[in-house]
Write a protein that holds these residues in place. Structure first.
Motif, PDB file in Angstrom:
ATOM      1  N   PHE A 108       0.832  -1.204   0.000  1.00  0.00           N
ATOM      2  CA  PHE A 108       0.000   0.000   0.000  1.00  0.00           C
ATOM      3  C   PHE A 108       0.866   1.255   0.000  1.00  0.00           C
ATOM      4  O   PHE A 108       0.634   2.188  -0.780  1.00  0.00           O
ATOM      5  N   LEU A 109       1.873   1.296   0.857  1.00  0.00           N
ATOM      6  CA  LEU A 109       2.738   2.462   0.963  1.00  0.00           C
ATOM      7  C   LEU A 109       3.527   2.690  -0.320  1.00  0.00           C
ATOM      8  O   LEU A 109       3.652   3.826  -0.795  1.00  0.00           O
ATOM      9  N   THR A 110       4.028   1.609  -0.903  1.00  0.00           N
ATOM     10  CA  THR A 110       4.765   1.733  -2.164  1.00  0.00           C
ATOM     11  C   THR A 110       3.849   2.215  -3.277  1.00  0.00           C
ATOM     12  O   THR A 110       4.227   3.101  -4.063  1.00  0.00           O
ATOM     13  N   SER A 111       2.653   1.673  -3.354  1.00  0.00           N
ATOM     14  CA  SER A 111       1.701   2.090  -4.385  1.00  0.00           C
ATOM     15  C   SER A 111       1.312   3.553  -4.214  1.00  0.00           C
ATOM     16  O   SER A 111       1.227   4.298  -5.187  1.00  0.00           O
ATOM     17  N   LEU A 112       1.096   3.973  -2.992  1.00  0.00           N
ATOM     18  CA  LEU A 112       0.739   5.363  -2.733  1.00  0.00           C
ATOM     19  C   LEU A 112       1.875   6.298  -3.110  1.00  0.00           C
ATOM     20  O   LEU A 112       1.654   7.357  -3.715  1.00  0.00           O
ATOM     21  N   THR A 113       3.096   5.912  -2.809  1.00  0.00           N
ATOM     22  CA  THR A 113       4.253   6.727  -3.163  1.00  0.00           C
ATOM     23  C   THR A 113       4.403   6.836  -4.670  1.00  0.00           C
ATOM     24  O   THR A 113       4.621   7.933  -5.209  1.00  0.00           O
ATOM     25  N   PHE A 115       2.078   6.457  -6.918  1.00  0.00           N
ATOM     26  CA  PHE A 115       0.938   7.186  -7.474  1.00  0.00           C
ATOM     27  C   PHE A 115       1.072   8.692  -7.272  1.00  0.00           C
ATOM     28  O   PHE A 115       0.720   9.475  -8.144  1.00  0.00           O
ATOM     29  N   THR A 116       1.598   9.106  -6.113  1.00  0.00           N
ATOM     30  CA  THR A 116       1.666  10.538  -5.830  1.00  0.00           C
ATOM     31  C   THR A 116       2.922  11.211  -6.375  1.00  0.00           C
ATOM     32  O   THR A 116       2.876  12.387  -6.737  1.00  0.00           O
ATOM     33  N   VAL A 117       4.018  10.508  -6.447  1.00  0.00           N
ATOM     34  CA  VAL A 117       5.274  11.136  -6.846  1.00  0.00           C
ATOM     35  C   VAL A 117       5.519  11.035  -8.344  1.00  0.00           C
ATOM     36  O   VAL A 117       5.959  11.996  -8.982  1.00  0.00           O
ATOM     37  N   ALA A 118       5.249   9.903  -8.916  1.00  0.00           N
ATOM     38  CA  ALA A 118       5.594   9.680 -10.327  1.00  0.00           C
ATOM     39  C   ALA A 118       4.570  10.329 -11.250  1.00  0.00           C
ATOM     40  O   ALA A 118       3.390  10.442 -10.941  1.00  0.00           O
ATOM     41  N   GLY A 119       5.045  10.729 -12.406  1.00  0.00           N
ATOM     42  CA  GLY A 119       4.183  11.205 -13.479  1.00  0.00           C
ATOM     43  C   GLY A 119       3.496  12.528 -13.217  1.00  0.00           C
ATOM     44  O   GLY A 119       2.278  12.596 -13.171  1.00  0.00           O
ATOM     45  N   LYS A 120       4.256  13.602 -13.056  1.00  0.00           N
ATOM     46  CA  LYS A 120       3.661  14.912 -12.864  1.00  0.00           C
ATOM     47  C   LYS A 120       3.232  15.472 -14.218  1.00  0.00           C
ATOM     48  O   LYS A 120       3.860  15.245 -15.246  1.00  0.00           O
ATOM     49  N   VAL A 139      -2.178   1.349 -10.524  1.00  0.00           N
ATOM     50  CA  VAL A 139      -1.751   1.670  -9.155  1.00  0.00           C
ATOM     51  C   VAL A 139      -2.925   2.236  -8.349  1.00  0.00           C
ATOM     52  O   VAL A 139      -3.091   1.908  -7.164  1.00  0.00           O
ATOM     53  N   ALA A 140      -3.783   3.017  -8.974  1.00  0.00           N
ATOM     54  CA  ALA A 140      -4.939   3.569  -8.277  1.00  0.00           C
ATOM     55  C   ALA A 140      -5.905   2.438  -7.868  1.00  0.00           C
ATOM     56  O   ALA A 140      -6.472   2.473  -6.761  1.00  0.00           O
ATOM     57  N   VAL A 141      -6.082   1.463  -8.735  1.00  0.00           N
ATOM     58  CA  VAL A 141      -6.967   0.323  -8.400  1.00  0.00           C
ATOM     59  C   VAL A 141      -6.374  -0.469  -7.230  1.00  0.00           C
ATOM     60  O   VAL A 141      -7.093  -0.887  -6.321  1.00  0.00           O
ATOM     61  N   ILE A 142      -5.065  -0.663  -7.218  1.00  0.00           N
ATOM     62  CA  ILE A 142      -4.406  -1.349  -6.099  1.00  0.00           C
ATOM     63  C   ILE A 142      -4.608  -0.574  -4.806  1.00  0.00           C
ATOM     64  O   ILE A 142      -4.931  -1.142  -3.760  1.00  0.00           O
ATOM     65  N   LEU A 143      -4.437   0.756  -4.879  1.00  0.00           N
ATOM     66  CA  LEU A 143      -4.622   1.580  -3.681  1.00  0.00           C
ATOM     67  C   LEU A 143      -6.054   1.478  -3.152  1.00  0.00           C
ATOM     68  O   LEU A 143      -6.270   1.345  -1.944  1.00  0.00           O
ATOM     69  N   ILE A 144      -7.012   1.536  -4.029  1.00  0.00           N
ATOM     70  CA  ILE A 144      -8.408   1.459  -3.601  1.00  0.00           C
ATOM     71  C   ILE A 144      -8.711   0.079  -3.010  1.00  0.00           C
ATOM     72  O   ILE A 144      -9.405  -0.042  -2.005  1.00  0.00           O
ATOM     73  N   ALA A 145      -8.139  -0.969  -3.611  1.00  0.00           N
ATOM     74  CA  ALA A 145      -8.364  -2.320  -3.099  1.00  0.00           C
ATOM     75  C   ALA A 145      -7.739  -2.527  -1.716  1.00  0.00           C
ATOM     76  O   ALA A 145      -8.289  -3.223  -0.871  1.00  0.00           O
ATOM     77  N   LEU A 146      -6.610  -1.898  -1.471  1.00  0.00           N
ATOM     78  CA  LEU A 146      -5.928  -2.065  -0.197  1.00  0.00           C
ATOM     79  C   LEU A 146      -6.518  -1.205   0.918  1.00  0.00           C
ATOM     80  O   LEU A 146      -6.241  -1.432   2.090  1.00  0.00           O
TER      81      LEU A 146
END
Length: 147
Positions: A108-113, A115-120, A139-146
């Motif tokens: 979850f923490l890796t996915s959130l990082t 999602f928020t940092v990469a691809g500005k 990554v957003a689907v993984i975050l929502i699932a977790l």
């Protein structure tokens, strides 16, 4: 009631219960071993095939460890027999669950990082096709699932 003698002793006479626990722990100085009679400390769990309506079965029966924790008898928790029982229960039941929760949290923490940092975005309101940002959706689907 199905309550073991040691559980009743823990509840009513905790100092005597410590002496009873001493009877279940032996030290052999010659062989440099310690013997723990843990099988006498707790009843075996009720299996699915056993009749739960049996008079010897009761949901209100607590093991000596449960009684010690429930009534906060810290001087009994430090007994070598109880510490050995806690260590064995941790290895059998607790450790796997904590490791699983840790792995889920790290994913979850890796996915959130990511999602928020990469691809500005350089231009905030420009349209970009989904095929260019499929990984963000994943990554957003993984975050929502977790969550």
């Amino acid at each position: 009631t199905g309550q073991t003698a040691l559980s009743s002793m823990v509840l009513t006479m905790p100092l005597v219960a410590r002496h009873a626990l001493d009877q279940l722990h032996r030290k052999s100085e010659v062989q440099r071993k310690q013997l723990f009679y843990l099988n006498l400390l707790e009843k075996p769990p009720v299996s699915e095939g056993d009749d739960e309506n049996d008079s010897s079965y009761s949901r209100s029966v607590y093991s000596p460890l449960e009684m010690i924790v429930r009534y906060k008898y810290f001087h009994l928790i430090t007994h070598p027999l109880i510490r050995k029982l806690i260590k064995i229960k941790w290895k059998q039941y607790g450790r796997a669950g904590v490791i699983l929760q840790l792995i889920i949290f790290l994913v979850f923490l890796t996915s959130l990082t990511v999602f928020t940092v990469a691809g500005k975005y350089e231009k905030k309101y420009d349209y970009t096709p989904l095929k260019d940002h499929w990984w963000r959706i994943f990554v957003a689907v993984i975050l929502i699932a977790l969550m």
